[in-house]
Scaffold this active site. Structure first.
Site, short mmCIF file in Angstrom:
data_model
loop_
_atom_site.label_atom_id
_atom_site.label_comp_id
_atom_site.label_asym_id
_atom_site.label_seq_id
_atom_site.Cartn_x
_atom_site.Cartn_y
_atom_site.Cartn_z
N HIS B 37 57.25 19.18 78.97
CA HIS B 37 58.21 19.90 78.14
C HIS B 37 57.98 21.41 78.22
CE1 HIS B 37 59.82 16.24 76.37
NE2 HIS B 37 60.74 17.00 75.78
N LYS B 102 58.27 8.22 68.90
CA LYS B 102 57.94 7.65 67.60
C LYS B 102 57.70 8.79 66.63
CE LYS B 102 52.99 7.38 68.50
NZ LYS B 102 52.10 8.11 67.63
#
Lengths: 287, 181
Positions: B37, B102
């Site tokens: 990222h 999650k």
């Protein structure tokens, strides 16, 4: 002089390396029976339908992991190694710390475990062999060596907290600290979780106690009566938070609250809460 | 509700998916976690070309354990999504449509999801062995030097997830945030 020599037990460090290697692999594929039983029991008791489904998938995951030799979780952790070293032991053939790290290196390579350690916390280059391990050693009586390998995942480690409470905060302050930490962890820590709590000591001592608390058998309550009751009460309160399996609601937020305590200073009440996901891994050997 | 959805996500699928739906995804996913990222974000900031097409894809926040011989992948469960929050609005503005991870997301991410019509799914944390069974092929496409954090293209079949935040911004976790009812 001769008597002393007779008492000293020699342990070849290659033996330590071999054990650590095996334990890294074992811990990442097989949970101890108490953890496994606790999850299966929770599955029966869980009130939410979705929660029950998630727990049953967690059980299925454990079975696949053991049968196919796929790690239970892809985060095979940073290797935390506890050593209880009998004071009559003499290690031969190198340095203990190197032997432990060599065991971790071999275990993570040969066991197809993920290498999740970066050498510098800011520069962040992966060491590619999951070393160094975090090693806690303690000198104890006798001639035995006890090794515990506890690979620790960081989804839950990141949700852990430490509080330097005031003595006047008392037991209510401790309860509040635990409940706040679990609530803030919410779905991030992969519930159902195990809550390790350290109370007392100093800043670093209570953190180590909280990590040690995670190693205790889940069905085993503290010896001290007050702490034993506090564990039960906190487990009940944590499960009333309703976070549930996967954080998607239910009565199983935690499998256990384990508390360890130590003497502390007249001015302080340190409390550390180390959260562990349901993959509460630890492998123990004594030689 | 149980739904079977093929990837890449279509506009009508995104609209129909609601927080709480149990979904089985089949098709193409890309993996990216912290380090990837950061690199994607920096590449965007400095106007470099990306090897992965952000437009329309679904990202899986996951770094697998190594595959044993004869297997396509090792353990392959989700990592905590909130660590990507800093970078996610930028990626959503460039067309990212689905995310699997999650845990909670930030308000900024939710707002960017509503604006760009995207979905956030959760997979079961700590069930990496089970989830790996739904992954049929794996190819490293970018940042190979990052090891487990490299970007991989996965082909999945009936990969089980739950819609946590839908394209209207409804967040399933809000119902179970530990506040006493």
């Amino acid at each position: 002089m001769r008597d002393d020599e007779n008492k000293v037990r020699q342990i070849e460090l290659t033996e330590v390396t071999k054990l650590i290697k095996e334990m890294c692999i074992e811990a990442n594929h097989f949970l101890s029976k108490d953890v496994e039983d606790s999850i299966c029991e929770a599955k029966e008791k869980e009130e939410s339908i979705l929660g029950k489904q998630i727990l049953s998938q967690i059980c299925e995951n454990m079975q696949i992991a053991g049968k196919e030799m796929i790690p239970i979780c892809q985060d095979t952790g940073m290797a935390v190694v506890f050593l209880e070293i009998g004071q009559d032991i003499h290690f031969t053939g190198g340095l203990l710390e190197k032997a432990v790290n060599e065991g971790v290196r071999q275990g993570y390579e040969e066991g197809f475990l993920r290498k999740s350690v970066v050498s510098d916390p800011l520069i962040r280059n992966n060491t590619n062999d999951n070393t160094p391990a975090i090693i806690h050693s303690e000198i104890v009586e006798g001639r035995n060596l006890k090794i515990i390998v506890a690979p620790k995942g960081f989804g839950s480690e990141n949700m852990s907290k430490i509080f330097m409470l005031k003595p006047s905060d008392g037991i209510d302050g401790v309860k509040n600290a635990v409940l706040t930490t679990v609530r803030d962890a919410g779905p991030n820590a992969c519930p159902p979780i195990v809550v390790g709590v350290g109370i007392g000591g100093t800043f670093e001592k209570c953190a180590i106690l909280s990590k040690k608390a995670l190693l205790r058998n889940l069905g085993e309550r503290a010896d001290n009566k007050n702490i034993n009751e506090l564990e039960k009460e906190l487990l009940e309160k944590v499960n009333q938070l309703g976070i549930g399996p996967g954080g998607l609601g239910g009565s199983t937020t935690a499998l256990a609250v384990n508390i360890e305590t130590f003497a502390t200073h007249i001015a302080g009440l340190p409390v550390a809460i180390n959260i562990c996901c349901h993959v509460n891994r630890h492998s123990t050997r004594t030689i | 509700m149980e739904k079977y959805i093929s990837l890449p996500l279509k506009e009508e699928d995104i609209r129909s998916l609601k927080a709480g739906d149990m979904v089985f995804l089949s098709g193409e996913l890309y993996t990216a976690r912290d380090a990837a990222h950061k690199r994607i974000y920096e590449a965007i900031q400095s106007n470099q070309n990306l090897k992965i097409p952000l437009d329309g894809i679904t990202l899986y926040y996951m770094g697998p354990s190594p595959a044993r011989p004869g297997k396509v992948i090792g353990s392959a469960g989700p990592t905590t999504a909130s660590r990507m929050d800093k970078y996610t609005p930028t990626l959503l503005n460039l067309g990212l449509k689905g995310m699997i991870g999650k845990g909670k997301r930030s308000m900024e991410v939710k707002q960017a999801m509503i604006k760009n019509k995207a979905v956030y799914f959760a997979a079961i944390g700590g069930a990496g062995a089970l989830l790996s069974q739904a992954i049929k092929s794996v190819v490293i496409v970018e940042y190979e030097d990052l090891g487990t954090e490299a970007i991989r293209k996965l082909e999945v079949e009936n990969f089980p997830v739950i819609v946590v935040i839908d394209s209207d911004g409804t967040d399933l976790y809000d119902n179970y945030n530990g506040e006493m009812k």
